[in-house]
Design an enzyme around this catalytic site. Structure first.
Site, PDB file in Angstrom:
ATOM      1  N   LYS A 242      42.117  23.057 -47.108  1.00 14.36           N
ATOM      2  CA  LYS A 242      43.161  22.873 -48.113  1.00 14.36           C
ATOM      3  C   LYS A 242      44.464  22.407 -47.443  1.00 14.36           C
ATOM      4  CE  LYS A 242      41.407  26.634 -51.094  1.00 14.36           C
ATOM      5  NZ  LYS A 242      41.850  27.853 -51.816  1.00 14.36           N
TER       6      LYS A 242
ATOM      7  N   PHE B  88      47.200  32.426 -62.476  1.00  9.13           N
ATOM      8  CA  PHE B  88      47.607  31.633 -61.305  1.00  9.13           C
ATOM      9  C   PHE B  88      47.065  30.198 -61.340  1.00  9.13           C
ATOM     10  CE2 PHE B  88      43.907  34.332 -60.362  1.00  9.13           C
ATOM     11  CZ  PHE B  88      42.941  33.386 -59.989  1.00  9.13           C
TER      12      PHE B  88
ATOM     13  N   ASN C  26      44.743  30.386 -48.593  1.00  8.49           N
ATOM     14  CA  ASN C  26      43.665  30.895 -47.734  1.00  8.49           C
ATOM     15  C   ASN C  26      42.945  29.777 -46.966  1.00  8.49           C
ATOM     16  OD1 ASN C  26      42.448  29.863 -49.968  1.00  8.49           O
ATOM     17  ND2 ASN C  26      41.622  31.797 -50.717  1.00  8.49           N
TER      18      ASN C  26
ATOM     19  N   HIS D 271      38.458  26.145 -48.954  1.00  4.71           N
ATOM     20  CA  HIS D 271      37.596  26.434 -50.105  1.00  4.71           C
ATOM     21  C   HIS D 271      36.159  26.392 -49.603  1.00  4.71           C
ATOM     22  CE1 HIS D 271      35.557  26.225 -53.945  1.00  4.71           C
ATOM     23  NE2 HIS D 271      34.826  25.269 -53.407  1.00  4.71           N
TER      24      HIS D 271
HETATM   25  N1  UDP Z   1      43.693  32.523 -55.939  1.00  4.38           N
HETATM   26  C1  UDP Z   1      44.986  33.053 -55.986  1.00  4.38           C
HETATM   27  N2  UDP Z   1      45.167  34.290 -56.515  1.00  4.38           N
HETATM   28  C2  UDP Z   1      44.136  35.044 -56.992  1.00  4.38           C
HETATM   29  C3  UDP Z   1      42.840  34.510 -56.933  1.00  4.38           C
HETATM   30  C4  UDP Z   1      42.653  33.260 -56.408  1.00  4.38           C
HETATM   31  O1  UDP Z   1      45.927  32.403 -55.531  1.00  4.38           O
HETATM   32  O2  UDP Z   1      44.388  36.183 -57.465  1.00  4.38           O
HETATM   33  C5  UDP Z   1      43.482  31.172 -55.376  1.00  4.38           C
HETATM   34  C6  UDP Z   1      42.914  31.191 -53.952  1.00  4.38           C
HETATM   35  O3  UDP Z   1      43.497  30.110 -53.221  1.00  4.38           O
HETATM   36  C7  UDP Z   1      41.423  30.947 -54.194  1.00  4.38           C
HETATM   37  C8  UDP Z   1      41.460  30.018 -55.389  1.00  4.38           C
HETATM   38  O4  UDP Z   1      42.541  30.485 -56.190  1.00  4.38           O
HETATM   39  O5  UDP Z   1      40.798  30.393 -53.058  1.00  4.38           O
HETATM   40  C9  UDP Z   1      40.175  30.005 -56.210  1.00  4.38           C
HETATM   41  O6  UDP Z   1      39.864  31.325 -56.612  1.00  4.38           O
HETATM   42  P1  UDP Z   1      38.388  31.909 -56.525  1.00  4.38           P
HETATM   43  O7  UDP Z   1      38.367  33.161 -57.319  1.00  4.38           O
HETATM   44  O8  UDP Z   1      37.404  30.849 -56.884  1.00  4.38           O
HETATM   45  O9  UDP Z   1      38.247  32.312 -54.978  1.00  4.38           O
HETATM   46  P2  UDP Z   1      37.375  31.646 -53.794  1.00  4.38           P
HETATM   47  O10 UDP Z   1      36.049  31.225 -54.388  1.00  4.38           O
HETATM   48  O11 UDP Z   1      38.166  30.463 -53.276  1.00  4.38           O
HETATM   49  O12 UDP Z   1      37.223  32.740 -52.769  1.00  4.38           O
HETATM   50 MG    MG Z   2      35.574  30.116 -56.086  1.00  5.41          MG
END
Ligand code: UDP
Ligand code: MG
Length: 182
Positions: free
Chosen positions: A18, A66, A131, A134
């Protein structure tokens, strides 16, 4: 995911470095960590993420509080001098869980400190989980995401069934190559 002629545990997964990962010059560290999974890189490209692509990628999260922030984050609005991502397809035995394991938990503060997100991620003052990568979460998401981010010809082998269509569109070509052809 229907990948014919391959072992049942064969999977392909989408990995995105990212904009924060790019801005912090972490690409090398991240790819080194991912090499521990002994998977094959089947596709890779650097690109700017349009609002449409970011929206489609995260559409299942559109009711989350978010959502607007993660669209801006993926588009690089928080890292304007490095507004791009690196997208890769990793393929091999249990690729999805292997990459997710190396990635670590979504919340970088909860992620194991030896994982990529645990090592390099942060939570911004706005509350966004930056983070750094992805990684597809399951087989259905991996197939949807790979097809969204890559054309069949950008992947070194056919991960999914393809058809050949005749298309007539204009495309940008190198000027020197074009002038030689004329
Ligand atoms: N994210 C965030 N706050 C939250 C949950 C998710 O900022 O409470 C962001 C984070 O960058 C995450 C992305 O949204 O990687 C997509 O969320 P997802 O639940 O799909 O998590 P991932 O699959 O990336 O672990
Ligand atoms: Mg996800």
């Amino acid at each position: 995911m229907t990948i014919t002629g391959l072992k049942p545990d064969f999977e392909a997964t989408l990995l995105i470095v990212k904009p924060d990962g790019i801005a912090k010059s972490l690409t090398g560290n991240i790819l080194t960590r991912l090499s521990e999974a002994k998977l094959e890189i089947a596709a890779a490209k650097c690109l700017r993420v349009s609002r449409e692509l970011a929206f489609e990628h995260y559409k299942h999260l559109k009711h989350k509080p978010f959502f607007d922030e993660i669209i801006d984050y993926l588009m690089g609005h928080y890292h304007p001098d490095r507004k791009k991502v690196l997208a890769l397809v990793y393929a091999g035995a249990n690729a999805i869980s292997k990459v997710r394991e190396l990635a670590g938990a979504t919340n970088p503060e909860e992620a194991d400190s030896c994982t990529i997100r645990g090592q390099f991620g942060r939570i911004t003052t706005k509350g966004v989980y930056e983070n750094v990568i992805h990684a597809s979460s399951d087989r259905n998401e991996a197939e949807r995401e790979i097809k969204l981010w890559f054309e069949p010809d950008e992947i070194i082998f056919d991960l999914f069934p393809t058809v050949t269509e005749k298309v007539t569109t204009q495309k940008k070509v190198w000027a020197s190559v074009a002038s030689k052809a004329n």
